[in-house]
Enzyme design. Sequence first.
Site, PDB file in Angstrom:
ATOM      1  N   THR A  16       1.097  -1.258   0.168  1.00  0.00           N
ATOM      2  CA  THR A  16      -0.431  -0.196  -0.185  1.00  0.00           C
ATOM      3  C   THR A  16       0.791   1.254  -0.117  1.00  0.00           C
ATOM      4  OG1 THR A  16      -1.444  -1.256   0.791  1.00  0.00           O
ATOM      5  CG2 THR A  16      -2.007   1.392   1.039  1.00  0.00           C
ATOM      6  N   LYS A  37      -8.103  -1.448  -4.988  1.00  0.00           N
ATOM      7  CA  LYS A  37      -7.895  -2.458  -3.923  1.00  0.00           C
ATOM      8  C   LYS A  37      -8.885  -3.000  -4.047  1.00  0.00           C
ATOM      9  CE  LYS A  37      -5.725  -4.224  -0.545  1.00  0.00           C
ATOM     10  NZ  LYS A  37      -5.025  -4.576  -0.878  1.00  0.00           N
ATOM     11  N   SER A  41      -9.418  -6.544   3.135  1.00  0.00           N
ATOM     12  CA  SER A  41      -9.472  -7.642   4.888  1.00  0.00           C
ATOM     13  C   SER A  41      -9.233  -7.293   6.178  1.00  0.00           C
ATOM     14  CB  SER A  41      -9.612  -8.782   4.652  1.00  0.00           C
ATOM     15  OG  SER A  41      -8.457  -9.513   4.461  1.00  0.00           O
ATOM     16  N   ALA A 113      -3.987  -8.641  -2.844  1.00  0.00           N
ATOM     17  CA  ALA A 113      -3.720  -8.641  -0.971  1.00  0.00           C
ATOM     18  C   ALA A 113      -2.945  -9.518  -1.263  1.00  0.00           C
ATOM     19  CB  ALA A 113      -5.362  -8.932  -0.534  1.00  0.00           C
ATOM     20  N   GLY A 114      -1.808  -9.326   0.070  1.00  0.00           N
ATOM     21  CA  GLY A 114      -0.787 -10.684   0.370  1.00  0.00           C
ATOM     22  C   GLY A 114       0.056 -10.725  -1.177  1.00  0.00           C
ATOM     23  N   ASN A 171      11.470  -3.262   0.120  1.00  0.00           N
ATOM     24  CA  ASN A 171      11.277  -2.039   0.563  1.00  0.00           C
ATOM     25  C   ASN A 171      11.222  -2.860   2.291  1.00  0.00           C
ATOM     26  OD1 ASN A 171       9.823  -0.292   1.504  1.00  0.00           O
ATOM     27  ND2 ASN A 171       8.094  -1.422   2.222  1.00  0.00           N
ATOM     28  N   ARG A 172      12.042  -1.221   2.911  1.00  0.00           N
ATOM     29  CA  ARG A 172      13.028  -1.721   4.816  1.00  0.00           C
ATOM     30  C   ARG A 172      11.665  -1.708   5.206  1.00  0.00           C
ATOM     31  NH1 ARG A 172      17.993   0.153   2.565  1.00  0.00           N
ATOM     32  NH2 ARG A 172      19.710  -0.560   3.042  1.00  0.00           N
TER      33      ARG A 172
END
Length: 223
Positions: A16, A37, A41, A113-114, A171-172
């Site tokens: 996101t 999106k 959930s 998602a995920g 991504n940190r």
Amino acid sequence: MRGLFVTGTDTGVGKTEVSCALLRAARAAGLDAVGMKPAQSGHVPGEPSDAERLREASDCVEPLEAICPYTFAAPLAPAAAARLEGREVSLARVVEVARALAARHAAVVVEGAGGLLVPLTARETHADLAAALGLPVLVVARAGLGTVNHTALTVEALERRGLAVAGIVLNRTGPEDDPSVPLNPAEIARLTHREPIALLPWEPDIARRARSLGSILGAKIQF
């Protein structure tokens, strides 16, 4: 349809955050990009949902149902969360909503998602959705230990399905680095033959981090 499909190697890797940064960068460059999106959930009441964050980053007046056609209470994969509520997710409905957004805007950033193979419906995964939309897929992965395997598997799954890989972003998501972090980009490039687009820095200040990510990603990702 012009845009990107954003997937992750796991949940909590910053999809996101990356999607919102891409949207802000696109709009700053004069491109009317909108976020979507397909299903969310486990929304915590009182906190902005993923769909609300995407709409804010899109700077648009679309109703939330046009950004996210399915919302579920349980923090589960969409297909499982839908079953708990006696509902079903329809791939055709998601594609219809995405195409409607694409007709009203110049580009669509679709955040899954995920991960790629998380079930979206009783029969289809997010990989099937990416294929139905015909969008190139941006892979967001964590920066630290374990990401080489997760990222290589995700890229392999995309390639086996004939889906275009738009790039890989590491991504940190916190201040702590492990010894693998500086080595992982080269290992991922060696295994996937794809140089990661960026190793995103950690920044505790949310506003400053958003600006930093937008600047980095906006310069490297075009759609």
